[in-house]
Design a protein around this motif. Structure first.
Motif, PDB file in Angstrom:
ATOM      1  N   ILE A  42      -6.147  -6.698   3.227  1.00  0.00           N
ATOM      2  CA  ILE A  42      -5.026  -6.211   2.429  1.00  0.00           C
ATOM      3  C   ILE A  42      -4.305  -7.335   1.657  1.00  0.00           C
ATOM      4  CG2 ILE A  42      -3.380  -6.454   4.342  1.00  0.00           C
ATOM      5  CD1 ILE A  42      -2.076  -3.853   3.310  1.00  0.00           C
TER       6      ILE A  42
ATOM      7  N   ALA B  13       0.868  -1.183   0.000  1.00  0.00           N
ATOM      8  CA  ALA B  13       0.000   0.000   0.000  1.00  0.00           C
ATOM      9  C   ALA B  13       0.902   1.228   0.000  1.00  0.00           C
ATOM     10  CB  ALA B  13      -0.906  -0.032   1.226  1.00  0.00           C
TER      11      ALA B  13
ATOM     12  N   VAL C 141      -0.053  -0.228   7.458  1.00  0.00           N
ATOM     13  CA  VAL C 141       0.201  -1.618   7.041  1.00  0.00           C
ATOM     14  C   VAL C 141       1.084  -2.250   8.115  1.00  0.00           C
ATOM     15  CG1 VAL C 141       1.383  -3.068   5.334  1.00  0.00           C
ATOM     16  CG2 VAL C 141       0.095  -1.055   4.601  1.00  0.00           C
TER      17      VAL C 141
ATOM     18  N   THR D 248       3.983   2.235   7.745  1.00  0.00           N
ATOM     19  CA  THR D 248       4.236   0.791   7.850  1.00  0.00           C
ATOM     20  C   THR D 248       4.871   0.470   9.194  1.00  0.00           C
ATOM     21  OG1 THR D 248       4.634   0.773   5.498  1.00  0.00           O
ATOM     22  CG2 THR D 248       5.435  -1.122   6.697  1.00  0.00           C
TER      23      THR D 248
ATOM     24  N   ASN E 297      -3.817  -4.843   7.778  1.00  0.00           N
ATOM     25  CA  ASN E 297      -3.898  -3.390   7.796  1.00  0.00           C
ATOM     26  C   ASN E 297      -4.715  -2.954   9.013  1.00  0.00           C
ATOM     27  OD1 ASN E 297      -5.888  -4.609   6.096  1.00  0.00           O
ATOM     28  ND2 ASN E 297      -6.640  -2.573   5.597  1.00  0.00           N
TER      29      ASN E 297
ATOM     30  N   ALA F 171       1.277   4.354   2.696  1.00  0.00           N
ATOM     31  CA  ALA F 171       0.684   4.118   4.015  1.00  0.00           C
ATOM     32  C   ALA F 171       1.796   3.945   5.051  1.00  0.00           C
ATOM     33  CB  ALA F 171      -0.173   2.851   3.983  1.00  0.00           C
TER      34      ALA F 171
END
Ligand code: HEM
Length: 400
Positions: free
Chosen positions: A80, A52, A309, A57, A292, A55
């Motif tokens: 996800i 992703a 994530v 992490t 996620n 995003a």
């Protein structure tokens, strides 16, 4: 002319020639139970794993953090997960997941396992061993561990034996989706078409097989639609074949390189179940699961915002020194503590009893039929490799 096809294309799914990721995972764990950023292993292996982009992490390393995240399906969603096999139970959350899991679990129930062990798994494994037993040498990955889980799943599904080669080919192409998306999609369509014909046949005339079971199973007034059945059957390929092939190779690697423990197993077969668990803990076929964050959460002192994530590093949790004494040692006699190689919480593997049974049958057959099984000194020592999936590419052995 028949197209040349190397089943070892499956090696594409390992992502990176990483031989020993465990020092880096231990360093991650020392930095914290949950750390901001992707695992160093992925950073070193380019951006294949950026699922992703943009995003935030996080990576969970400790046993406590990994199990807390996997248990908390409301806070951490599975949606996800890469959808090469389509929308299946493994990506579902909440009620949809509960309903779906209840519909498919009966098909893998304990009673069926006992019958499959007697009538099917032993037969598949013996046939594969028959092909090399007289030669005194084998390469156990190519000759045994690679083939047996495909054949077991194909026969549990009730597919005719003449279809095994193409079933195996589609399975491998589907599994290689990480590196060849187009090929995987084409294989998924071919599998749907093939399963469509088998399912229609079983609906007309049910047989004693898993596809017939799935077509009649009911929960809370629901039945599985054809599309849901195809999705589950496609999921069985990565979930039920690749994992088992790799984990049985990892166990054999561990035993062949720890010959005292292989000798102990030969002398006392009751050590097989703990050896299977220790193999899964020490060298699991998958190092990471992924989630996620659906809601803001604090896990072991780290704040994870909704939308992040999370790399859930089961491979690091399995070697957490606060849970397992001397965790880097492979020891089939260690005090059993539940590893996380089958996951944890609501998505925990529904095929784990089948996987354990298959591995037990393989180990017993090898010990019964290949006296003094050992590494072949003519070849380089074996090794395990990979980050996404891990297993030995080859295991050259000899026997008397
Ligand atoms: C040693 C072999 C195996 C290993 C290490 C393994 C590992 C796992 C793991 C870690 C999960 C959880 C994934 C997550 O939470 O995101 C899982 C789920 C699952 N596994 Fe396995 N598995 C193995 C064998 C099998 C077999 C033989 C089957 C079926 C024939 C199977 C079917 C499934 C299914 C359907 C799920 C999804 C369950 C759910 O989402 O509720 N697995 N497996």
């Amino acid at each position: 002319m028949t197209e040349v096809f190397d089943p070892f294309e499956l090696q594409d799914t390992i992502l990176g020639d990483v031989r020993d990721p465990f020092p880096e995972l231990a360093a991650g764990r020392r930095r914290g139970a949950v750390v901001a950023g992707p695992p160093e292993l992925f950073v070193d292996n380019d951006d294949d794993f950026e699922i992703a982009p943009g995003a935030p992490t996080f990576t969970a390393y400790s046993h406590e953090a990994v199990t807390a995240i996997l248990r908390d399906a409301e806070g951490f969603s599975s949606s996800i997960l890469a959808d090469v096999v389509g929308h299946t139970v493994i990506q579902m959350d909440g009620d949809e997941h509960r309903r779906h899991r209840a519909l498919i679990s009966p098909a893998l129930r304990q009673k069926a396992l006992a019958r499959w062990e007697r009538e099917l798994v032993g037969v598949v494994v013996d046939e594969l061993i028959d092909a090399f037993v007289d030669s005194g040498r084998a390469e156990l990955v190519r000759d045994l561990t690679f083939d047996f889980p495909v054949q077991v799943i194909a026969s549990i599904l009730g597919l005719p034996q003449r279809d095994y080669p193409r079933f195996q080919r589609w399975s491998i192409e589907l599994l290689s989706g990480l590196v060849n998306w187009e090929r995987a999609q084409a294989a998924a369509r071919a599998l749907d078409h093939y399963f469509g014909a088998v399912l229609a046949d079983r609906r007309r005339e049910p047989k004693d097989d898993l596809i017939s079971d799935l077509s009649v199973t009911e929960f809370d007034g629901h039945r599985l639609t054809d599309q849901e059945i195809f999705g589950f059957l496609r999921l069985l390929l990565p979930a039920g074949i690749e994992t088992t092939y790799r984990s049985s190779g990892n166990l054999l690697y561990a035993l062949l390189t720890h010959t005292d423990q292989l000798a102990a197993l030969r002398a006392d077969r009751s050590l097989i179940p703990p050896a299977i668990e220790e193999g899964l803990r020490w060298e699991p076929p998958i190092l990471f699961l992924i989630r996620n964050a659906a809601q803001d959460r604090d896990v072991c002192g780290t704040h994870i915002p909704a939308g992040a994530v999370v790399n859930v590093c089961t491979g690091a949790a399995n070697r957490d020194e606060s849970v397992y004494e001397d965790p880097d040692r492979f020891d089939i006699r260690r005090v059993p503590r539940q590893h996380v190689s089958f996951g944890w919480g609501p998505h925990m593997c529904i095929g784990m009893h089948l996987a354990r049974m298959e591995t037990r049958v393989v180990m017993n057959a090898l010990l019964d039929r290949l006296p003094d099984l050992r590494l072949d000194p003519e070849f380089e020592p074996p090794f395990v490799q990979g980050t996404a999936f891990r297993s030995p590419p080859a295991l050259h052995v000899c026997f008397d």
